[in-house]
Design a protein around this motif. Structure first.
Motif, PDB file in Angstrom:
ATOM      1  N   ALA A 151       3.868  19.233  16.976  1.00 13.12           N
ATOM      2  CA  ALA A 151       5.292  19.409  17.245  1.00 13.12           C
ATOM      3  C   ALA A 151       6.077  18.170  16.855  1.00 13.12           C
ATOM      4  O   ALA A 151       7.217  18.269  16.357  1.00 13.12           O
ATOM      5  CB  ALA A 151       5.494  19.724  18.720  1.00 13.12           C
ATOM      6  N   VAL A 152       5.484  17.001  17.050  1.00 15.72           N
ATOM      7  CA  VAL A 152       6.157  15.764  16.669  1.00 15.72           C
ATOM      8  C   VAL A 152       6.335  15.703  15.146  1.00 15.72           C
ATOM      9  O   VAL A 152       7.393  15.296  14.636  1.00 15.72           O
ATOM     10  CB  VAL A 152       5.371  14.547  17.176  1.00 15.72           C
ATOM     11  N   VAL A 153       5.308  16.141  14.411  1.00 15.38           N
ATOM     12  CA  VAL A 153       5.401  16.155  12.952  1.00 15.38           C
ATOM     13  C   VAL A 153       6.503  17.097  12.504  1.00 15.38           C
ATOM     14  O   VAL A 153       7.289  16.780  11.575  1.00 15.38           O
ATOM     15  CB  VAL A 153       4.046  16.550  12.341  1.00 15.38           C
ATOM     16  N   ARG A 154       6.609  18.253  13.126  1.00 12.68           N
ATOM     17  CA  ARG A 154       7.636  19.216  12.735  1.00 12.68           C
ATOM     18  C   ARG A 154       9.032  18.669  13.028  1.00 12.68           C
ATOM     19  O   ARG A 154       9.987  18.946  12.272  1.00 12.68           O
ATOM     20  CB  ARG A 154       7.411  20.542  13.453  1.00 12.68           C
ATOM     21  N   VAL A 155       9.149  17.914  14.082  1.00  9.15           N
ATOM     22  CA  VAL A 155      10.446  17.295  14.360  1.00  9.15           C
ATOM     23  C   VAL A 155      10.794  16.290  13.259  1.00  9.15           C
ATOM     24  O   VAL A 155      11.938  16.217  12.793  1.00  9.15           O
ATOM     25  CB  VAL A 155      10.431  16.603  15.739  1.00  9.15           C
ATOM     26  N   SER A 156       9.800  15.529  12.844  1.00 10.64           N
ATOM     27  CA  SER A 156      10.035  14.550  11.768  1.00 10.64           C
ATOM     28  C   SER A 156      10.440  15.247  10.482  1.00 10.64           C
ATOM     29  O   SER A 156      11.384  14.811   9.777  1.00 10.64           O
ATOM     30  CB  SER A 156       8.784  13.711  11.551  1.00 10.64           C
ATOM     31  N   GLU A 157       9.741  16.331  10.126  1.00 11.12           N
ATOM     32  CA  GLU A 157      10.082  17.063   8.903  1.00 11.12           C
ATOM     33  C   GLU A 157      11.490  17.639   8.986  1.00 11.12           C
ATOM     34  O   GLU A 157      12.267  17.573   8.010  1.00 11.12           O
ATOM     35  CB  GLU A 157       9.071  18.175   8.671  1.00 11.12           C
ATOM     36  N   ALA A 158      11.812  18.222  10.139  1.00  3.36           N
ATOM     37  CA  ALA A 158      13.141  18.811  10.285  1.00  3.36           C
ATOM     38  C   ALA A 158      14.223  17.740  10.221  1.00  3.36           C
ATOM     39  O   ALA A 158      15.317  17.969   9.673  1.00  3.36           O
ATOM     40  CB  ALA A 158      13.220  19.570  11.604  1.00  3.36           C
ATOM     41  N   SER A 159      13.919  16.577  10.759  1.00  5.19           N
ATOM     42  CA  SER A 159      14.897  15.483  10.704  1.00  5.19           C
ATOM     43  C   SER A 159      15.114  15.010   9.271  1.00  5.19           C
ATOM     44  O   SER A 159      16.257  14.726   8.856  1.00  5.19           O
ATOM     45  CB  SER A 159      14.421  14.326  11.580  1.00  5.19           C
ATOM     46  N   ASP A 160      14.036  14.893   8.493  1.00  6.93           N
ATOM     47  CA  ASP A 160      14.171  14.498   7.088  1.00  6.93           C
ATOM     48  C   ASP A 160      14.989  15.521   6.311  1.00  6.93           C
ATOM     49  O   ASP A 160      15.843  15.157   5.482  1.00  6.93           O
ATOM     50  CB  ASP A 160      12.794  14.330   6.452  1.00  6.93           C
ATOM     51  N   GLU A 161      14.713  16.789   6.545  1.00  6.58           N
ATOM     52  CA  GLU A 161      15.456  17.839   5.869  1.00  6.58           C
ATOM     53  C   GLU A 161      16.932  17.787   6.238  1.00  6.58           C
ATOM     54  O   GLU A 161      17.825  17.973   5.395  1.00  6.58           O
ATOM     55  CB  GLU A 161      14.876  19.205   6.224  1.00  6.58           C
ATOM     56  N   LEU A 162      17.194  17.516   7.518  1.00  3.24           N
ATOM     57  CA  LEU A 162      18.573  17.406   7.955  1.00  3.24           C
ATOM     58  C   LEU A 162      19.277  16.248   7.254  1.00  3.24           C
ATOM     59  O   LEU A 162      20.443  16.366   6.822  1.00  3.24           O
ATOM     60  CB  LEU A 162      18.631  17.221   9.477  1.00  3.24           C
ATOM     61  N   ALA A 163      18.573  15.140   7.090  1.00  2.00           N
ATOM     62  CA  ALA A 163      19.180  13.984   6.421  1.00  2.00           C
ATOM     63  C   ALA A 163      19.514  14.322   4.963  1.00  2.00           C
ATOM     64  O   ALA A 163      20.583  13.935   4.437  1.00  2.00           O
ATOM     65  CB  ALA A 163      18.238  12.789   6.506  1.00  2.00           C
ATOM     66  N   ARG A 164      18.618  15.039   4.278  1.00  2.00           N
ATOM     67  CA  ARG A 164      18.867  15.396   2.878  1.00  2.00           C
ATOM     68  C   ARG A 164      20.071  16.324   2.749  1.00  2.00           C
ATOM     69  O   ARG A 164      20.959  16.133   1.902  1.00  2.00           O
ATOM     70  CB  ARG A 164      17.623  16.063   2.295  1.00  2.00           C
ATOM     71  N   VAL A 165      20.093  17.341   3.599  1.00  2.00           N
ATOM     72  CA  VAL A 165      21.200  18.292   3.559  1.00  2.00           C
ATOM     73  C   VAL A 165      22.518  17.604   3.916  1.00  2.00           C
ATOM     74  O   VAL A 165      23.583  17.908   3.334  1.00  2.00           O
ATOM     75  CB  VAL A 165      20.925  19.482   4.491  1.00  2.00           C
ATOM     76  N   GLN A 166      22.450  16.663   4.839  1.00  2.00           N
ATOM     77  CA  GLN A 166      23.661  15.938   5.223  1.00  2.00           C
ATOM     78  C   GLN A 166      24.215  15.141   4.041  1.00  2.00           C
ATOM     79  O   GLN A 166      25.436  15.112   3.792  1.00  2.00           O
ATOM     80  CB  GLN A 166      23.341  14.995   6.400  1.00  2.00           C
ATOM     81  N   ARG A 167      23.320  14.516   3.259  1.00  2.00           N
ATOM     82  CA  ARG A 167      23.778  13.752   2.092  1.00  2.00           C
ATOM     83  C   ARG A 167      24.422  14.672   1.056  1.00  2.00           C
ATOM     84  O   ARG A 167      25.474  14.344   0.471  1.00  2.00           O
ATOM     85  CB  ARG A 167      22.602  13.000   1.470  1.00  2.00           C
ATOM     86  N   ASP A 168      23.787  15.824   0.816  1.00  2.00           N
ATOM     87  CA  ASP A 168      24.355  16.766  -0.148  1.00  2.00           C
ATOM     88  C   ASP A 168      25.736  17.250   0.272  1.00  2.00           C
ATOM     89  O   ASP A 168      26.676  17.336  -0.538  1.00  2.00           O
ATOM     90  CB  ASP A 168      23.433  17.970  -0.345  1.00  2.00           C
ATOM     91  N   HIS A 169      25.857  17.549   1.505  1.00  2.00           N
ATOM     92  CA  HIS A 169      27.146  18.051   2.001  1.00  2.00           C
ATOM     93  C   HIS A 169      28.213  16.964   1.946  1.00  2.00           C
ATOM     94  O   HIS A 169      29.379  17.236   1.571  1.00  2.00           O
ATOM     95  CB  HIS A 169      26.983  18.579   3.429  1.00  2.00           C
ATOM     96  N   ASP A 170      27.844  15.749   2.292  1.00  4.01           N
ATOM     97  CA  ASP A 170      28.817  14.643   2.220  1.00  4.01           C
ATOM     98  C   ASP A 170      29.289  14.427   0.781  1.00  4.01           C
ATOM     99  O   ASP A 170      30.481  14.163   0.528  1.00  4.01           O
ATOM    100  CB  ASP A 170      28.188  13.366   2.768  1.00  4.01           C
ATOM    101  N   ARG A 171      28.360  14.518  -0.177  1.00  3.26           N
ATOM    102  CA  ARG A 171      28.729  14.332  -1.578  1.00  3.26           C
ATOM    103  C   ARG A 171      29.684  15.438  -2.031  1.00  3.26           C
ATOM    104  O   ARG A 171      30.675  15.185  -2.741  1.00  3.26           O
ATOM    105  CB  ARG A 171      27.473  14.333  -2.458  1.00  3.26           C
TER     106      ARG A 171
END
Length: 411
Positions: free
Chosen positions: A123-143
């Protein structure tokens, strides 16, 4: 000739009858005279003295008298908890036994936790993966937002900006879901460690090393034995006599010679309509017992005694001196060698004595008749034999005489 003889015989018989009648008349008059003389002599003689009645008396006792309420109850604990298994896992370690005192949060036993630990790591790994994905999507949206604000409409459309915003929202949801799964995995891991929810004493252990626990099945029982309660029920007519904070004492066959102390903690505000009783909860303090106790086992039977009222200088009459006429309670007292009837106004009582309220006319210096009262009437003369109370020590001479009598009998 025959007629002459018959006539003479009849004459003789008549003469004898006359003489007999005269003799009886004289004797009757003589007897009547004697009776008259006897009656006159009786009338002239003085009245015979009244015979005194032999009775045994005892002094009126002046002592405190209490109004007591007695009840029986079983010792209970209102804080009793069953510790149940929340995971089906083998038992790897047991840290407490029956009779051990525990504190809140103390570890009782440990179950196998390897599977739950792996689930948590995943579950901790899945949280890390979801957080990384969120960071990527956040950068795309900001751009995309930056390009849209600069007016570069040829490079990005409004639709792409909206799509990136939706992707960002979905990424945030996946992160929250992953965190929730991680928290649930952490809870499952905690369930592999059985802890005490309250402070108390372990009264039952239902598992052994290697056992496979069943979800929802009891594994330990913990009872707070240091705050015991006695719950009893009293008739509703006694509701006005009971108050929170009233002191009480208790005894139990489980602890001979030990006097327990406590007080009323709660009185139920409702009356049971079927039994007409009220529920009373009393708190018992083992440390205040005489002598003090460490704890009081749940389930033992105790006899409770509450003092509801107390009269300091009560006039007490032995119950064996009482007579009953319908609803009246009577006794006789010896005053100047004469019996005086007293109608007792009852007060408090115990197994041996009844209190007589002062309004009845009983005096503290009176002696009540304890033997022979059933043969008395008001004003009868008395021959008094003093009664010796059972707890009074015999005179030295009486002791010596009794010892000599016993010795002689033995010889």
């Amino acid at each position: 000739m025959k007629f002459a003889r018959l006539a003479n015989g009849l004459g003789i018989l008549l003469l004898l009858g006359s003489l007999w009648t005269a003799a009886c008349s004289v004797e009757g008059r003589a007897a009547s005279g004697q009776e008259s003389e006897t009656a006159n002599a009786s009338a002239d003689s003085p009245e015979a003295p009244q015979e005194a009645t032999l009775v045994r008396v005892q002094n009126v006792l002046v002592a405190p008298m209490e109004l007591k309420l007695e009840a029986t109850a079983n010792i209970e604990s209102l804080d009793s908890v069953d510790v149940v298994a929340e995971r089906a896992e083998p038992v790897l370690e047991i840290l407490v036994e029956e009779g051990d005192r525990v504190r809140p949060g103390q570890v009782l036993a440990r179950l196998r936790s390897s599977l739950a630990s792996l689930s948590l790591q995943e579950a901790v790994v899945r949280v890390s993966e979801a957080s990384d994905e969120l960071a990527r999507v956040q950068r795309d949206h900001d751009r995309n937002l930056k390009l849209a604000k600069e007016g570069q409409t040829s490079l990005i459309s409004e639709r792409e900006v909206e799509t990136s915003a939706q992707a960002l929202l979905a990424a945030k949801t996946r992160v929250e879901s992953a965190k929730l799964s991680r928290d649930l995995a952490a809870v499952d891991l905690e369930r592999c460690t059985l802890t005490a929810p309250i402070a108390g004493t372990v009264t039952a252990r239902d598992i052994s090393l290697g056992d496979m626990t069943t979800m929802g099945a009891r594994v330990f029982q913990i009872v707070d034995l240091h705050h015991p309660k006695a719950i009893f029920y009293r008739p509703q007519r006694e509701l006005s006599l009971l108050q929170v904070g009233q002191k009480l004492s208790a005894t139990s066959e489980a602890f001979p010679g030990v006097l327990l102390h406590g007080e009323i903690e709660r009185i139920s505000p409702i009356v049971d309509t079927q039994s007409g009783t009220i529920k009373v909860t009393a708190a018992i303090d083992p440390s205040a017992a005489e002598p003090p106790l460490d704890l009081l086992p749940v389930g033992i039977l105790v006899r409770l005694e509450l003092v509801l009222d107390r009269h300091e200088e009560a006039l007490l009459i032995p119950k064996r001196a009482l007579l009953y006429e319908g609803q009246k309670v009577l006794c006789y007292v010896a005053r100047d060698g004469v019996a005086k009837r007293i109608e007792v106004i009852p007060g408090f009582e115990d197994p041996e004595y009844l209190e007589c309220l002062p309004a009845a006319g009983l005096l503290a210096t009176d002696q009540v008749v304890v033997v022979g009262a059933d043969r008395l009437a008001d004003g009868d003369l008395l021959e008094i034999l003093q009664d010796q109370p059972e707890d009074e020590e015999p005179a030295p001479g009486e002791t010596d005489t009794a010892a000599a009598t016993t010795s002689a009998t033995t010889d």
